[in-house]
Every structure is written in structure tokens, then in C-alpha cells.
Enzyme design. Sequence first.
Site, short mmCIF file in Angstrom:
data_model
loop_
_atom_site.label_atom_id
_atom_site.label_comp_id
_atom_site.label_asym_id
_atom_site.label_seq_id
_atom_site.Cartn_x
_atom_site.Cartn_y
_atom_site.Cartn_z
N VAL A 194 0.88 -1.06 -0.03
CA VAL A 194 0.11 0.20 -0.13
C VAL A 194 0.80 1.24 0.10
O VAL A 194 1.70 1.57 0.89
CB VAL A 194 -0.98 0.19 1.12
N LYS A 195 0.76 2.08 -1.05
CA LYS A 195 1.43 3.12 -0.94
C LYS A 195 0.60 4.50 -0.41
O LYS A 195 -0.54 4.40 -0.21
CB LYS A 195 1.40 3.86 -2.63
N ILE A 196 1.51 5.05 0.62
CA ILE A 196 0.95 6.03 1.59
C ILE A 196 1.80 7.21 1.19
O ILE A 196 2.85 7.33 1.39
CB ILE A 196 1.38 5.52 2.99
#
Length: 224
Positions: free
Chosen positions: A84-86
Site C-alpha cells: 500500500v502506497k501512503i
Amino acid sequence: MKLFLDTADLGEVRWASQAGLIDGVTTNPTLLNQHAGDVEPHDVLKEICSLVDGPVSAEVVAVDAEGMYREARELAKLGENIVVKIPMLEDGLVAVRRLTADGIKTNVTLAFSSVQCLLAAKAGATFVSPFLGRLDDIGHDSMEIVREARLIFDNYGLETEILAASIRHPRHVAEAAMVGADVATIPTGVLKKLLLHPLTDRGLDKFLNDWSKLVARTRVNVES
Ligand code: E4P
């Protein structure tokens, strides 16, 4: 160095994966907007996950810690290989700590300095993505950030992988590899350029041409 493909185009992912050229994929909302057409973005991401034997980055669009955490947990259900890109925000780092504790892999995106990379690593991110091309666009030496982050991570044994992003040309890839980036995520056009050199083509033409001459000559010799 691992190579990821920076795209949400299923045809490009299929090609690069079948050719054995890539170790993963990164997407972002812009790439999904460009390539998903009318297909629901989660369906595109699921399909990418099934095509690639490696991490697939999918980005949250919430900007508060609780929203990012919830969205990340939903994205993580799309495939076992989802990362997951945050975004690199204070709230983002709060979300990264919670997700790391839950065993969900993260990629802190939109990093533009080595100290942002340090903060992402301290929060437990799996990857941190310094954006090289966008830094060069505003006159910075983007590779300095990768060099500094590499030194800092090595000084303190930080295991977060440095993922060189916003790659614009083959020199970015070569230089990121030389300064010790763990991964480069590359648009398809640049990946194709990595394969090519005019002297390779010219050299192959000459070898094949000379071989034909040799075959023609030896056939003549055998016949006479
Ligand atoms: C990948 O993780 C990034 O989102 C991407 O490399 C950004 O590239 P751009 O600066 O060309 O949009």
C-alpha cells in the site's frame, strides 16, 4: 537492483512479466486514470496482482491517518502481493506504523528529501519512494537524495528498501543502481530503452551477414 514497472496498463504488465524483465509493479492514481478506462480501479489492480510475481503498489487517496489505514486494509485484500502506497505526510507515517504492526507492506510515496526517507524507514515502511524526475525538473540533483538515504539506512541498519521513482531515462536507472537504490520503478518506454543500443543492432547485423557469407562459401567448397 530490482526493477518494477511503473504503469497501470495491463498489456504492458503482461508483456514485461512474461519477458521476465520485472520484479514488481507500481501504480498511482494518475496511472490508473490514464489506463483503467471504464474498468473499476480495484479490478485493474487485482488483475495486475495476478499477472506479476512480486510486489504491486496501490495508492490510498485518503489523507487522514484513520482514512488511510481503512483504505489500505481494503487495498490489501486485492492480492497477497499488494503493497500500500501512503503519501509522505505526518498522518501517513501514523498509518504506516499501524499497517506495519498489522503485517501489511507499505511504500511511502512522494518523498523528496533524505530525511523524509529516514522518517519513513523509522515508521517501518517496506519501501520509500524518492521521486527523481520531479526533483530534476526543478533543478535539484535527485541522485544526492538516494546517495544520502543509502548512507543513512546503512549507518543505522534500516531495512526499508529505497525505491527510485519518477524515472525519466536510462541514466536515472544506471545512476540509481550505482548509488545503491534497492529498486527502480520504470515506465515501459524507459524499460524498452534499457534493452537497446545501436551498436548491438549493428554488431548483430554484421555477425549474421558474415555468417551467411561463410555458409555460402563453404557450401560452394563442398559442392566443388
Ligand atoms: C511511482 O511510484 C511514482 O508514482 C511514479 O514513478 C511517479 O512518476 P512521475 O513523476 O513520472 O509521475
